[in-house]
Design a protein around this motif. Structure first.
Motif: not given
Lengths: 300, 339
Positions: A130-134, A225-229, A53-59, A110-119
């Motif tokens: 989503k994409s940030m673009g170069m 590309s960026l996506t929840p999960g 989830a931290f990787y996802m949030f960083g992106a 941690c499982y609870a937070f994976v669910l929560i963070f994705d949502d």
């Protein structure tokens, strides 16, 4: 199976360079995530199942910062700093309650937070890709090395990850704070008896691990590309890295991540349908022949 | 340490003669439960209720088999859902491609599951807690990604479509909703009874000893690796049974059945109901499905709600529902005997 393609690539320097660089960037991103995972495990003795989830949030942080300011450097900074703060809060408020508890409890929290963070990501940024673009600074002619095409951004990515690896390695082994961290991993009771706040160290290590994952996410944002999960497959792969390299070893994480990256990039040529399977196969071989991992210590 | 351990509140091995008595009691309870469940269609025409019970059978078999690993043996598997998916896909594929009678497909699926579980188990059960959890999870992801990428055989991300043929066998026609319902109940009750026998057998007590002190069990001459592998395979079989009930119910198989979230749900169900009693996971299943159905009706972001409920149970209560009941009963028994 397409062994001809693999053999053809191995005999051409152009293809070799292209595949190796793409393997290296996969490996370096994996390393940044895996080293945080292994650091947190080494000191706190918990496996942060929500590390993806931290990787996802960083992106996502980096993408938003880039869209608002247009500055690539600021985007990286926001991605890393944002996840560091998130990591600190997450550790102090929730994870600190399950230290020493059953593995089941730690996994559940941690499982609870994976669910929560994705949502949460789905609510804030929406469920679509989503994409940030170069960034424009990197929209220049790619470099040609021995006939292979290497985008300059790849070099930056590899460079940043290498610097992070070196700083971490030297910082942990030489600096005072590094020694305190290693002492806390070894014997937290004694460290706190010496008047050092172990809670602060735990929080700091978790924030550092979260920051590294966030940095990986921010660096990956222009090329993926960026996506929840999106964090989950990265989590599994970085866990495989730590199993291969040995839990708690930074050098092991680096070697394991690079091996896995190369397996992925060359495996996709020779075994297009079985690329993921190859990684697992490699992990099983390592586990059976050396259960503690390539660089793991006995009874870790 | 939290006391997430099955059988903590039970008395030790019943005295001689008690074992047989307890077995008769279990069989009697199972019979009564089956009769009550099977006569339900006589009183209600509600298809929704019967569907709910069928889903409870599928999830209940899966969750209870996970408890054999988590609660009784102390093996925290985070990839148990792979056998649920394997059961669903194995059964669906055999029925679609080979057109054999249903019991043949049933047995064949169990055989395949046993072989796969033996191979994966042989690699995994040597590993310590967190490694075991994650390597089982990694295998789950391997099976999931195989299902996705082998599209010509498994249908890829679309799942097994076109329905699973359900030819009648000995007058049992599983395309009939009531027949399917009664069969699911029968499988659930038989599966639970079999797992109960495993848990209460001497082998079951060996598992509890391995959980509490593996080194001591090893000193006493128990082959810990073999015992763990055996229970890993047994649990996989019951999970595959759950998967087959699910495949019959939806008449297909989808990649989500093999995704890691199924394993996460299984762990949560165990937590919810409590792992210290045999029926805890079953209670957890009913609660979980009720919760899930209610939440999905009100919001599309059910992850958040589910996550908060999990946190409440994991950090707040630290126990499942039946754990409280079992503790309360134990306390009563103690004070009663103390008088």
């Amino acid at each position: 199976m397409d062994l001809d393609a693999l053999a053809g690539c191995l005999s051409s320097s152009a293809c070799l360079v292209t595949q190796t660089t793409s393997g290296l960037i996969i490996g370096m991103l994996l390393f940044l995530v895996a080293v945080g995972l292994t650091l947190i495990f080494g000191v706190l003795k918990v496996v942060n199942f929500s590390h993806g989830a931290f990787y996802m949030f960083g992106a996502y942080f980096a993408m938003t910062a880039y869209q608002l300011t247009g500055s690539f450097a600021l985007a990286m900074l926001v991605g890393a700093a944002g996840t560091a703060i998130l990591g600190l809060i997450f550790e102090r408020v929730f994870m600190s309650r399950v230290y020493g508890a059953d593995v089941l409890m730690q996994l559940l929290v941690c499982y609870a937070f994976v669910l929560i963070f994705d949502d949460v990501v789905r609510i804030i940024w929406g469920p679509e890709f989503k994409s940030m673009g170069m960034p424009s600074a990197f929209q220049v002619m790619p470099l040609f090395i021995a006939g292979g095409v290497v985008p300059p951004y790849y070099l930056l990515l590899i460079g940043v990850a290498l610097v992070a690896a070196i700083v971490l390695g030297i910082g942990l082994s030489r600096s005072r704070i590094g020694k305190v961290i290693r002492a806390a991993a070894h014997n937290p009771g004694m460290v706190s008896a010496l008047g050092i706040n172990t809670g602060l160290i735990y929080g700091g290590v978790f924030a550092l691990g979260g920051m590294l994952a966030g940095l990986a996410g921010a660096l990956a944002a222009p090329v993926r590309s960026l996506t929840p999960g999106m964090g989950f497959s990265v989590l599994i792969e970085s866990f495989i890295v730590t199993v291969i390299g040995g839990m708690g070893s930074i050098l092991g994480a680096l070697i394991g991540a690079l091996l896995l990256g190369l397996i992925r990039s060359f495996g996709s040529l020779g075994f297009p349908l079985f690329t993921e399977g190859l990684m697992y196969l490699f992990m099983v071989i390592v586990l059976v022949s050396k259960p503690t991992g390539l660089f793991g210590r006995e009874a870790a | 340490m939290t006391d997430l351990e099955a059988g903590r509140t039970e008395r030790l091995l019943p005295v001689r003669g008690g074992v047989a008595l307890q077995r008769y009691r279990d069989v009697l309870i199972a019979l009564v439960a089956f009769v009550v469940l099977a006569s339900l269609p006589l009183f209600t025409g509600s298809k929704a209720l019967l569907d709910f019970v069928i889903r409870c059978s599928a999830y209940g078999l899966f969750a209870t088999s996970l408890n054999l690993l988590v609660g009784y043996t102390g093996l925290t598997s985070f990839g148990h859902g792979m056998f649920f998916g394997l059961g669903a896909y194995g059964f669906g594929l055999i029925m679609q491609k080979l057109a054999v009678p249903i019991p043949v497909a049933f047995i064949a699926t169990l055989t395949i599951t046993a072989v796969v579980a033996a191979v994966i188990g042989a690699i995994c059960v040597r590993l310590k807690e967190i490694y075991f959890a994650f390597v089982t999870l990694a295998f789950q992801m391997l099976i999931h990604s195989t299902i996705l990428s082998w599209a010509s055989f498994t249908g890829g991300d679309q799942g097994l479509r076109g329905g699973i043929p359900r030819p009648a066998f000995l007058g049992i026609d599983l395309s009939n909703h009531v027949h399917l319902y009664v069969t699911s109940c029968a499988l659930l009750v038989l599966g639970l009874l079999a797992m109960r026998q495993i848990a209460q057998s001497p082998f079951g007590y060996t598992l509890r000893m391995i959980r509490d002190n593996a080194a001591r069990a090893s000193f006493l001459g128990i082959d810990v690796w073999r015992a763990k592998l055996t229970v890993f395979v047994l649990a996989a079989l019951f999970a595959a049974m759950g998967g087959m009930v699910m495949a019959l119910f939806v008449s297909g198989a989808y990649p989500e059945f093999a995704y890691w979230t199924i394993s996460g749900e299984g762990i949560f169900i165990n937590m919810l109901g409590g792992v210290s009693t045999f029926l805890g996971p079953m209670v957890g299943t009913v609660l979980f499905l009720l919760l899930n159905d209610t939440v999905t009706r009100f919001t599309e972001y059910h992850g958040i709600v589910l996550g908060v409920v999990i946190l409440f149970f994991a950090l707040g209560l630290r126990k499942g529902l039946l754990d409280f009941v079992a503790e309360w009963a134990a306390r009563r028994r103690e004070t009663g005997e103390g008088r």
